[in-house]
Scaffold this motif. Structure first.
Motif, PDB file in Angstrom:
ATOM      1  N   ARG A 165      54.431  -4.588  16.749  1.00  0.00           N
ATOM      2  CA  ARG A 165      53.372  -3.853  17.444  1.00  0.00           C
ATOM      3  C   ARG A 165      53.618  -2.348  17.361  1.00  0.00           C
ATOM      4  N   THR A 166      54.880  -1.966  17.474  1.00  0.00           N
ATOM      5  CA  THR A 166      55.217  -0.546  17.422  1.00  0.00           C
ATOM      6  C   THR A 166      54.897   0.046  16.061  1.00  0.00           C
ATOM      7  N   LEU A 167      55.211  -0.666  14.980  1.00  0.00           N
ATOM      8  CA  LEU A 167      54.890  -0.168  13.650  1.00  0.00           C
ATOM      9  C   LEU A 167      53.381   0.015  13.472  1.00  0.00           C
ATOM     10  N   VAL A 168      52.598  -0.929  13.970  1.00  0.00           N
ATOM     11  CA  VAL A 168      51.135  -0.809  13.881  1.00  0.00           C
ATOM     12  C   VAL A 168      50.651   0.356  14.738  1.00  0.00           C
ATOM     13  N   ARG A 169      51.178   0.453  15.948  1.00  0.00           N
ATOM     14  CA  ARG A 169      50.755   1.549  16.839  1.00  0.00           C
ATOM     15  C   ARG A 169      51.035   2.912  16.224  1.00  0.00           C
ATOM     16  N   LEU A 170      52.217   3.071  15.651  1.00  0.00           N
ATOM     17  CA  LEU A 170      52.578   4.356  15.052  1.00  0.00           C
ATOM     18  C   LEU A 170      51.677   4.667  13.857  1.00  0.00           C
ATOM     19  N   ALA A 171      51.349   3.653  13.060  1.00  0.00           N
ATOM     20  CA  ALA A 171      50.477   3.870  11.907  1.00  0.00           C
ATOM     21  C   ALA A 171      49.086   4.319  12.348  1.00  0.00           C
ATOM     22  N   LEU A 172      48.625   3.785  13.475  1.00  0.00           N
ATOM     23  CA  LEU A 172      47.302   4.135  13.988  1.00  0.00           C
ATOM     24  C   LEU A 172      47.303   5.447  14.765  1.00  0.00           C
ATOM     25  N   GLY A 173      48.479   5.913  15.168  1.00  0.00           N
ATOM     26  CA  GLY A 173      48.542   7.076  16.049  1.00  0.00           C
ATOM     27  C   GLY A 173      47.986   6.762  17.426  1.00  0.00           C
ATOM     28  N   ALA A 174      48.145   5.510  17.840  1.00  0.00           N
ATOM     29  CA  ALA A 174      47.587   5.042  19.109  1.00  0.00           C
ATOM     30  C   ALA A 174      48.572   5.282  20.256  1.00  0.00           C
ATOM     31  N   PRO A 175      48.086   5.350  21.497  1.00  0.00           N
ATOM     32  CA  PRO A 175      48.971   5.588  22.648  1.00  0.00           C
ATOM     33  C   PRO A 175      49.826   4.366  22.955  1.00  0.00           C
ATOM     34  N   PRO A 176      50.911   4.542  23.722  1.00  0.00           N
ATOM     35  CA  PRO A 176      51.815   3.426  24.015  1.00  0.00           C
ATOM     36  C   PRO A 176      51.141   2.225  24.653  1.00  0.00           C
ATOM     37  N   GLU A 177      50.121   2.456  25.500  1.00  0.00           N
ATOM     38  CA  GLU A 177      49.478   1.329  26.167  1.00  0.00           C
ATOM     39  C   GLU A 177      48.768   0.384  25.202  1.00  0.00           C
ATOM     40  N   SER A 178      48.535   0.835  23.975  1.00  0.00           N
ATOM     41  CA  SER A 178      47.888  -0.030  22.986  1.00  0.00           C
ATOM     42  C   SER A 178      48.787  -1.204  22.582  1.00  0.00           C
ATOM     43  N   LEU A 179      50.087  -1.097  22.835  1.00  0.00           N
ATOM     44  CA  LEU A 179      51.002  -2.193  22.513  1.00  0.00           C
ATOM     45  C   LEU A 179      50.581  -3.486  23.192  1.00  0.00           C
ATOM     46  N   PHE A 180      50.026  -3.383  24.396  1.00  0.00           N
ATOM     47  CA  PHE A 180      49.665  -4.565  25.161  1.00  0.00           C
ATOM     48  C   PHE A 180      48.260  -5.058  24.835  1.00  0.00           C
ATOM     49  N   ARG A 181      47.636  -4.448  23.847  1.00  0.00           N
ATOM     50  CA  ARG A 181      46.282  -4.841  23.455  1.00  0.00           C
ATOM     51  C   ARG A 181      46.243  -5.409  22.037  1.00  0.00           C
ATOM     52  N   MET A 182      47.387  -5.701  21.490  1.00  0.00           N
ATOM     53  CA  MET A 182      47.479  -6.283  20.147  1.00  0.00           C
ATOM     54  C   MET A 182      47.994  -7.710  20.233  1.00  0.00           C
ATOM     55  N   GLU A 183      47.404  -8.583  19.445  1.00  0.00           N
ATOM     56  CA  GLU A 183      47.914  -9.945  19.303  1.00  0.00           C
ATOM     57  C   GLU A 183      48.732 -10.018  18.011  1.00  0.00           C
TER      58      GLU A 183
END
Length: 217
Positions: A165-183
């Motif tokens: 999830r962290t690798l995807v979040r960093l690639a998207l430049g998304a905020p930390p709370e997005s970690l809990f919105r990915m399956e």
């Protein structure tokens, strides 16, 4: 957005197959037991290996050192005729006293601590666990090593929910709370491509299309 010319480095992000804890959705981190793949997890790993071959050519297989990832990675490496390299920074987060508990059990026993963890990436789970900020720092280090080691190549990265999830979040430049919105399901495949100018694009997320037929049949 325009991307730099040249062949990108592709990371095929693979979550390990199921363990006995997976169907019950229990926290299973790096600080507790180190479970093996279940029977279902082993056939998931075999199916995922075939899916990686379809997405290739794959030049390397890199895995978390935890057993469930090593077993998943070995299935892929055998199919792809490669060897597995271990990367300790790809291990799962340490959930401290939460390890082995379901989300509902954590919410019942540690409501304030859980609320803090969900709200702030610096919060430490389970009293002695690892914050999401700490996970992010080591996952960034692992990513940068892979990009330097395999420029322009395709790498299967076998890891866990929090690092992937962290690798995807960093690639998207998304905020930390997005970690809990990915399956990120067991034995799923996601893909991130990295370009020479430092940009990245998410090409695939939580692909489980390969898991609908049991390869044992």
């Amino acid at each position: 957005m325009s991307f730099a010319a040249g062949k990108p480095t592709r990371l095929l992000l693979v979550r390990h197959g199921a363990t006995a804890l997976t169907p019950e959705q229990r926290f299973s981190g790096s600080g507790g037991d180190d479970p093996a793949l279940s029977t279902d997890g082993r056939w998931q790993a075999a199916s995922t290996a075939l899916r990686l071959a379809e997405l290739g050519p794959v030049h390397a297989v890199v895995s978390s050192p935890l057993r469930r990832c090593r077993e998943t990675a070995e299935a892929a490496a055998q199919q792809l005729e490669l060897r597995v390299s271990l990367e300790v920074e790809l291990r799962e987060a340490d959930f401290g006293a939460w390890d082995g508990l379901t989300f509902a059990e954590v919410r019942e026993r540690y409501p304030d601590e859980l609320a803090a963890w969900l709200a702030a990436p610096a919060a430490v789970p389970g009293g002695t666990g690892e914050s999401l900020d700490a996970v992010t720092r080591r996952v960034e280090q692992a990513r940068d090593k892979l990009l330097a080691r395999y420029p322009g190549q395709t790498v299967a990265v076998v890891s866990h929910v929090a690092p992937l999830r962290t690798l995807v979040r960093l690639a998207l430049g998304a905020p930390p709370e997005s970690l809990f919105r990915m399956e990120i399901s067991a034995a799923s495949v996601s893909e991130v491509a990295y370009f020479d100018d430092g940009s990245a694009t998410v090409r695939l997320l939580n692909d489980t299309s390969h898991l609908f037929e049991d390869p044992r049949i």
